[in-house]
Design a protein around this motif. Structure first.
Motif, PDB file in Angstrom:
ATOM      1  N   ALA A 122       6.795  -8.491   0.303  1.00 15.70           N
ATOM      2  CA  ALA A 122       6.994  -7.216  -0.375  1.00 15.70           C
ATOM      3  C   ALA A 122       5.704  -6.430  -0.534  1.00 15.70           C
ATOM      4  N   SER A 123       4.695  -7.034  -1.125  1.00 15.21           N
ATOM      5  CA  SER A 123       3.488  -6.302  -1.506  1.00 15.21           C
ATOM      6  C   SER A 123       2.423  -6.289  -0.418  1.00 15.21           C
ATOM      7  N   LEU A 124       2.193  -7.435   0.194  1.00 11.96           N
ATOM      8  CA  LEU A 124       1.091  -7.540   1.141  1.00 11.96           C
ATOM      9  C   LEU A 124       1.354  -6.753   2.422  1.00 11.96           C
ATOM     10  N   VAL A 125       2.601  -6.783   2.909  1.00 13.51           N
ATOM     11  CA  VAL A 125       2.903  -6.161   4.208  1.00 13.51           C
ATOM     12  C   VAL A 125       3.994  -5.099   4.095  1.00 13.51           C
ATOM     13  N   GLY A 126       5.152  -5.463   3.572  1.00 16.96           N
ATOM     14  CA  GLY A 126       6.305  -4.570   3.584  1.00 16.96           C
ATOM     15  C   GLY A 126       6.075  -3.240   2.910  1.00 16.96           C
ATOM     16  N   ARG A 127       5.450  -3.246   1.739  1.00 14.08           N
ATOM     17  CA  ARG A 127       5.239  -1.995   1.003  1.00 14.08           C
ATOM     18  C   ARG A 127       4.322  -1.044   1.755  1.00 14.08           C
ATOM     19  N   GLU A 128       3.291  -1.587   2.398  1.00 13.58           N
ATOM     20  CA  GLU A 128       2.348  -0.717   3.103  1.00 13.58           C
ATOM     21  C   GLU A 128       2.947  -0.149   4.380  1.00 13.58           C
ATOM     22  N   LEU A 129       3.834  -0.898   5.022  1.00 14.41           N
ATOM     23  CA  LEU A 129       4.526  -0.349   6.188  1.00 14.41           C
ATOM     24  C   LEU A 129       5.529   0.713   5.765  1.00 14.41           C
ATOM     25  N   GLU A 130       6.221   0.476   4.653  1.00 12.14           N
ATOM     26  CA  GLU A 130       7.229   1.430   4.187  1.00 12.14           C
ATOM     27  C   GLU A 130       6.592   2.724   3.693  1.00 12.14           C
ATOM     28  N   SER A 131       5.463   2.621   2.997  1.00 12.06           N
ATOM     29  CA  SER A 131       4.818   3.803   2.432  1.00 12.06           C
ATOM     30  C   SER A 131       3.992   4.583   3.450  1.00 12.06           C
ATOM     31  N   GLY A 132       3.702   3.971   4.581  1.00 18.38           N
ATOM     32  CA  GLY A 132       2.879   4.632   5.587  1.00 18.38           C
ATOM     33  C   GLY A 132       1.393   4.388   5.418  1.00 18.38           C
ATOM     34  N   THR A 133       1.016   3.595   4.412  1.00 18.20           N
ATOM     35  CA  THR A 133      -0.397   3.303   4.204  1.00 18.20           C
ATOM     36  C   THR A 133      -0.987   2.554   5.387  1.00 18.20           C
ATOM     37  N   ALA A 134      -0.201   1.652   5.947  1.00 26.13           N
ATOM     38  CA  ALA A 134      -0.683   0.899   7.100  1.00 26.13           C
ATOM     39  C   ALA A 134      -0.929   1.811   8.294  1.00 26.13           C
TER      40      ALA A 134
END
Length: 257
Positions: free
Chosen positions: A97-109
């Motif tokens: 959720a926090s390490l990978v998924g959230r950053e892909l979903e938010s576009g931060t990655a």
């Protein structure tokens, strides 16, 4: 651009700052469990030993021997072993959720990829920064748990073949934590959304964790003694961890290719 690159924080430093709350929670968990195990060894088990050795013929004052399911040494040790043995599920949920998924979903990655960090380096940095405290904390907990269980084995009825002793009494514990991290990264990369990645990572890790209970049972036939079986099971978990990490990088390459 050169000035911005020179003043930009190092990727690992940025990751540490971003996930500082999770690091603090993990540190608190390690310290709490360590203190709990030390209390058991230094206070509760000696008290139970004193109660068992008390004789009315010797006179003196009766020690405090009240029984409680929440302070009984064996119950406490079993509960601690179960908590440690399933902590990999929480790690997987956080990683997905926090390490990978959230950053892909938010576009931060994606924003990071357009700058100086490649997708592979981005994922490698995240895994490395998370793996170090997980392995160190898990290793410390395994050492303390193993020391307490070995020192006070006479007063603890649980056999080493039970998961609550078998898992946290050695390198299998940090290996399972790293497996949870790898599965979380795989789920986060595959789904790219916070909540689905959290649920999938936790569910898959729990299923794998429960399946491994039967998977390492046959090892007790050809292999003899705790350490032979434990190290073989650790190698099995590390192989699964490596496969999950490779899968995460392959999915990330496909996503960004």
């Amino acid at each position: 651009m050169t000035a911005l690159a020179a003043t930009a924080p190092a990727p690992h430093r940025s990751l540490l700052r971003l996930h500082r709350p999770a690091l603090l929670v993990w540190t608190a968990f390690v310290l709490l469990m360590t203190g709990w195990l030390l209390w058991l060894h230094l206070s509760e088990i000696p008290a139970e030993r004193a109660c068992e050795g008390f004789s009315f013929t010797t006179g003196g004052h009766l020690p405090s021997c009240g029984y409680s399911a929440f302070t009984d040494a064996n119950n406490v040790m079993n509960f601690a072993g179960d908590v440690l043995g399933h902590s990999c599920v929480a790690v997987a949920a956080w990683a997905g959720a926090s390490l990978v998924g959230r950053e892909l979903e938010s576009g931060t990655a994606g924003l990071a990829w357009t700058q100086s960090v490649s997708p592979a380096r981005w994922l490698a940095g995240k895994l490395a920064v998370a793996a170090l405290p997980l392995a160190a904390g898990g290793g410390l907990l395994a050492l303390v748990f193993g020391w307490v269980w070995t020192s006070d084995r006479k007063w603890l009825v649980t056999n080493w073949t039970y998961d609550r002793v078998f898992i946290p009494h050695g390198p299998l514990l940090p290996a399972l934590l790293l497996l949870g991290l790898a599965v979380g990264a795989l789920a986060g990369t595959a789904l790219g959304r916070t909540l689905p990645a959290l649920a999938a990572a936790a569910a898959v890790t729990l299923v794998v964790r429960l399946y491994l209970r039967t998977a390492w049972q046959p090892l007790r036939g050809p292999l003899h003694g705790f350490w032979a079986v434990h190290l073989a099971a650790t190698a099995m978990v590390l192989a699964l961890t490596a496969a999950a990490v490779v899968g995460a990088f392959c999915l990330l390459r496909r996503r960004t290719g």
